[in-house]
Design a protein around this motif. Sequence first.
Motif, short mmCIF file in Angstrom:
data_model
loop_
_atom_site.label_atom_id
_atom_site.label_comp_id
_atom_site.label_asym_id
_atom_site.label_seq_id
_atom_site.Cartn_x
_atom_site.Cartn_y
_atom_site.Cartn_z
N PRO A 7 0.83 -1.21 0.00
CA PRO A 7 0.00 0.00 0.00
C PRO A 7 0.87 1.26 0.00
O PRO A 7 1.05 1.93 1.01
N TRP A 8 1.42 1.63 -1.14
CA TRP A 8 2.32 2.77 -1.28
C TRP A 8 1.53 4.08 -1.33
O TRP A 8 0.33 4.11 -1.56
N ILE A 9 2.25 5.20 -1.16
CA ILE A 9 1.70 6.53 -1.40
C ILE A 9 2.86 7.46 -1.71
O ILE A 9 3.95 7.32 -1.12
N GLY A 41 -2.12 5.28 -1.66
CA GLY A 41 -2.52 5.57 -3.02
C GLY A 41 -3.72 4.73 -3.42
O GLY A 41 -4.03 3.71 -2.78
N PRO A 42 -4.39 5.11 -4.51
CA PRO A 42 -5.62 4.41 -4.90
C PRO A 42 -5.38 3.13 -5.69
O PRO A 42 -6.35 2.44 -6.01
N ARG A 46 -3.60 -5.24 1.03
CA ARG A 46 -4.25 -4.64 -0.14
C ARG A 46 -5.25 -3.60 0.36
O ARG A 46 -6.46 -3.84 0.42
N VAL A 47 -4.72 -2.44 0.69
CA VAL A 47 -5.49 -1.41 1.39
C VAL A 47 -5.88 -0.30 0.41
O VAL A 47 -5.05 0.19 -0.36
N LEU A 48 -7.14 0.11 0.48
CA LEU A 48 -7.63 1.21 -0.36
C LEU A 48 -8.02 2.42 0.50
O LEU A 48 -8.43 2.26 1.65
#
Length: 299
Positions: free
Chosen positions: A197-199, A225-226, A271-273
Motif C-alpha cells: 500500500p504505497w503513497i 494511493g488508490p 491490499r489497502v484502499l
Amino acid sequence: MRILMAGASGFLGTRLAGLLTADGHEVTRLVRRPPRGPDERRWNPPAAQLDPAVVAAADAVVNLAGAGVGDRRWTDEYRRIIRTSRVDTTTTLAITIAGLPAADRPEVLVNSSAVGWYGNTGDRVVEEDAPAGEGFLADVCRVWEAATRPAEDAGVRVVRLRTGLPLHRDGGLLKPQLLPFKLGVAGRLGSGRQWLPWISMTDWLTAAAFTLARADLAGPVNAVGPAPVTNAEFTRELARQLHRPAVVPIPALALKVALGGFAQEALTSARVLPGVLTQAGFTWRHPDLASALHAALNG
C-alpha cells in the motif's frame, strides 16, 4: 492554524512541518531536549509530562512520533521501544487534551497510525471499516489508536491516519532499496505476491493537511494511493525507472536471517484502499505507481 506537532524531526514530520509553515500555519514543535528556539516546547512522554498551557494554545495537534519500524533488527527490546514510543506520546497528548476546559481544547488531533492495523490481508481488499488483523504491528496499532480515546471522549475530532508506505528517495521503503537495485543485485521479496500500500510523499503530505482542514473527517483514514501493487510489480517498475535489472529474488529465509522479526512484516500482504479520502473527494497528484516513483526518484 496554530499547530502543535510531535515527531516534527522525523522522516514525515520534517516535511509536513515545512509544508504547513509554507501554507501560513504556525507550527510549534514538541521536543524532549531543552528548546532551541521560540517554536519549540519541551515534554517528557514516558513520564506523561506536558504543560497543559502548551496544548491549550493550539488549534490543532499532530502526532507523528514513534521509533522507526524498519530502522533496526527487532529484538525484544526494540519491539518494546516501537510500542512505547507510540503509545506513550499518544496517551500523553490525549489525556492532556481531555483534561483541558472544553473551551481550551484543540479542535482536532491528527494522530499517526499505520496500515499495519489490518495485518496480512492476502488478496482481500480492505478499507477503513476492516477490523484489526493479527501480528505484532497490528497489535501495536490497536493499542496506539486506543490511546487517542480520551481526546475523542472529550469531544475533540480525532483522525487516525493509517499511513501506508510513503515513497521518497531519502527514507521509508525506497531508500534501502536504491543501492541494491543500482548494483543489479535486487529483486522481489519472497514470492512477490504480497500487496504494497504505497503513497507518494506529495500525496501523503497533502492528505495529512487535508484531514486537518476537513471538519467532517474523523476516525481512521487510510493514507495510501488508490492503486496498490504487488511486490513483484513494484520491483519491476522500480527497476524500469532505474534502468537496472531486478533478477535476484530474495528468499523468505534470507529475509528472516537479515531482518529477524521484521521479516514477517516485510512479507505481509496489505491490499489497502483509501476509502475515506476517495469519498471525501481527495485528489491524488500521483494516482499510479509509475508517477509516484518518478516523483520520488527525481524530486
